[in-house]
Write a protein that holds these residues in place. Sequence first.
Motif, PDB file in Angstrom:
ATOM      1  N   GLY A  22      38.678 -12.473   9.758  1.00 25.99           N
ATOM      2  CA  GLY A  22      39.334 -11.222  10.155  1.00 25.99           C
ATOM      3  C   GLY A  22      40.473 -11.558  11.096  1.00 25.99           C
ATOM      4  N   LYS A  23      40.425 -10.996  12.309  1.00 24.05           N
ATOM      5  CA  LYS A  23      41.467 -11.278  13.299  1.00 24.05           C
ATOM      6  C   LYS A  23      41.032 -12.308  14.333  1.00 24.05           C
ATOM      7  CE  LYS A  23      44.652  -7.542  13.191  1.00 24.05           C
ATOM      8  NZ  LYS A  23      45.551  -6.824  14.058  1.00 24.05           N
ATOM      9  N   THR A  24      39.930 -12.988  14.054  1.00 21.73           N
ATOM     10  CA  THR A  24      39.437 -14.022  14.966  1.00 21.73           C
ATOM     11  C   THR A  24      39.792 -15.396  14.425  1.00 21.73           C
ATOM     12  OG1 THR A  24      37.601 -12.611  15.639  1.00 21.73           O
ATOM     13  CG2 THR A  24      37.391 -14.961  16.111  1.00 21.73           C
ATOM     14  N   ILE A  25      40.332 -16.252  15.295  1.00 26.10           N
ATOM     15  CA  ILE A  25      40.696 -17.616  14.919  1.00 26.10           C
ATOM     16  C   ILE A  25      39.438 -18.476  14.946  1.00 26.10           C
ATOM     17  CG2 ILE A  25      42.059 -19.647  15.528  1.00 26.10           C
ATOM     18  CD1 ILE A  25      43.958 -17.632  17.021  1.00 26.10           C
ATOM     19  N   GLU A  26      39.084 -19.018  13.788  1.00 28.18           N
ATOM     20  CA  GLU A  26      37.923 -19.904  13.700  1.00 28.18           C
ATOM     21  C   GLU A  26      38.328 -21.354  13.939  1.00 28.18           C
ATOM     22  OE1 GLU A  26      34.689 -19.109  13.306  1.00 28.18           O
ATOM     23  OE2 GLU A  26      35.226 -16.989  13.366  1.00 28.18           O
ATOM     24  N   GLN A  27      39.505 -21.748  13.411  1.00 32.24           N
ATOM     25  CA  GLN A  27      39.932 -23.142  13.542  1.00 32.24           C
ATOM     26  C   GLN A  27      41.430 -23.233  13.324  1.00 32.24           C
ATOM     27  OE1 GLN A  27      37.878 -25.793  10.922  1.00 32.24           O
ATOM     28  NE2 GLN A  27      38.824 -27.612  11.773  1.00 32.24           N
ATOM     29  N   VAL A  28      42.069 -24.146  14.042  1.00 32.23           N
ATOM     30  CA  VAL A  28      43.483 -24.468  13.870  1.00 32.23           C
ATOM     31  C   VAL A  28      43.602 -25.982  13.836  1.00 32.23           C
ATOM     32  CG1 VAL A  28      45.764 -24.425  14.954  1.00 32.23           C
ATOM     33  CG2 VAL A  28      44.334 -22.393  15.049  1.00 32.23           C
ATOM     34  N   ALA A  29      44.415 -26.494  12.908  1.00 31.34           N
ATOM     35  CA  ALA A  29      44.679 -27.932  12.837  1.00 31.34           C
ATOM     36  C   ALA A  29      46.169 -28.140  12.607  1.00 31.34           C
ATOM     37  CB  ALA A  29      43.878 -28.568  11.710  1.00 31.34           C
ATOM     38  N   PHE A  30      46.769 -28.981  13.429  1.00 30.03           N
ATOM     39  CA  PHE A  30      48.185 -29.326  13.296  1.00 30.03           C
ATOM     40  C   PHE A  30      48.295 -30.691  12.642  1.00 30.03           C
ATOM     41  CE2 PHE A  30      48.185 -26.343  16.789  1.00 30.03           C
ATOM     42  CZ  PHE A  30      49.389 -25.666  16.679  1.00 30.03           C
ATOM     43  N   GLU A  31      49.307 -30.858  11.809  1.00 33.60           N
ATOM     44  CA  GLU A  31      49.624 -32.169  11.238  1.00 33.60           C
ATOM     45  C   GLU A  31      50.948 -32.608  11.839  1.00 33.60           C
ATOM     46  OE1 GLU A  31      51.298 -33.672   7.062  1.00 33.60           O
ATOM     47  OE2 GLU A  31      49.322 -32.719   6.909  1.00 33.60           O
ATOM     48  N   GLY A  32      50.951 -33.772  12.474  1.00 34.13           N
ATOM     49  CA  GLY A  32      52.154 -34.262  13.135  1.00 34.13           C
ATOM     50  C   GLY A  32      52.294 -33.639  14.516  1.00 34.13           C
ATOM     51  N   GLY A  33      53.372 -33.970  15.189  1.00 32.08           N
ATOM     52  CA  GLY A  33      53.617 -33.421  16.516  1.00 32.08           C
ATOM     53  C   GLY A  33      52.885 -34.193  17.601  1.00 32.08           C
ATOM     54  N   CYS A  34      52.822 -33.615  18.783  1.00 28.03           N
ATOM     55  CA  CYS A  34      52.190 -34.232  19.957  1.00 28.03           C
ATOM     56  C   CYS A  34      50.691 -33.991  19.908  1.00 28.03           C
ATOM     57  CB  CYS A  34      52.772 -33.645  21.237  1.00 28.03           C
ATOM     58  SG  CYS A  34      54.568 -33.751  21.337  1.00 28.03           S
ATOM     59  N   ASN A  35      49.944 -34.973  19.450  1.00 27.92           N
ATOM     60  CA  ASN A  35      48.523 -34.803  19.178  1.00 27.92           C
ATOM     61  C   ASN A  35      47.730 -34.252  20.365  1.00 27.92           C
ATOM     62  OD1 ASN A  35      46.170 -35.035  17.488  1.00 27.92           O
ATOM     63  ND2 ASN A  35      45.591 -36.725  18.813  1.00 27.92           N
ATOM     64  N   GLY A  36      47.931 -34.791  21.545  1.00 26.86           N
ATOM     65  CA  GLY A  36      47.163 -34.331  22.705  1.00 26.86           C
ATOM     66  C   GLY A  36      47.402 -32.866  23.005  1.00 26.86           C
ATOM     67  N   ASN A  37      48.658 -32.463  23.033  1.00 26.85           N
ATOM     68  CA  ASN A  37      48.989 -31.069  23.320  1.00 26.85           C
ATOM     69  C   ASN A  37      48.499 -30.142  22.213  1.00 26.85           C
ATOM     70  OD1 ASN A  37      50.285 -31.626  25.748  1.00 26.85           O
ATOM     71  ND2 ASN A  37      52.237 -31.990  24.732  1.00 26.85           N
ATOM     72  N   LEU A  38      48.723 -30.531  20.972  1.00 29.92           N
ATOM     73  CA  LEU A  38      48.376 -29.650  19.863  1.00 29.92           C
ATOM     74  C   LEU A  38      46.875 -29.548  19.642  1.00 29.92           C
ATOM     75  CD1 LEU A  38      51.295 -30.519  17.450  1.00 29.92           C
ATOM     76  CD2 LEU A  38      51.080 -28.588  19.024  1.00 29.92           C
TER      77      LEU A  38
END
Length: 93
Positions: A22-38
């Motif tokens: 729904g409107k709840t974030i279950e998971q986010v994954a970034f590919e690339g970028g600043c790994n620690g921050n993301l």
Amino acid sequence: MYEYEYRTKGTCSRRITVRLNGKTIEQVAFEGGCNGNLSGIAKLVRGMDIDFVISRFRGNRCGNRPTSCPDQLAVALREAYEAEQREGKSHDL
């Protein structure tokens, strides 16, 4: 549960995968970028309402760039939710 893949524009990260309930974030994954921050951002937003996260991250810039990874996450969340709504309605027909 709905999973959406977004290709970023104008950032070091290349892709964001979001999983919504729904409107709840279950998971986010970034590919690339600043790994620690993301990875920190991904942990921070888990369990949060997308409207809250979008309102906090939208318009955030990285240096002279007109966008940032958090701004692109806001775009990805909005697109994911809208896609989920479209697909859900088409299945109901």
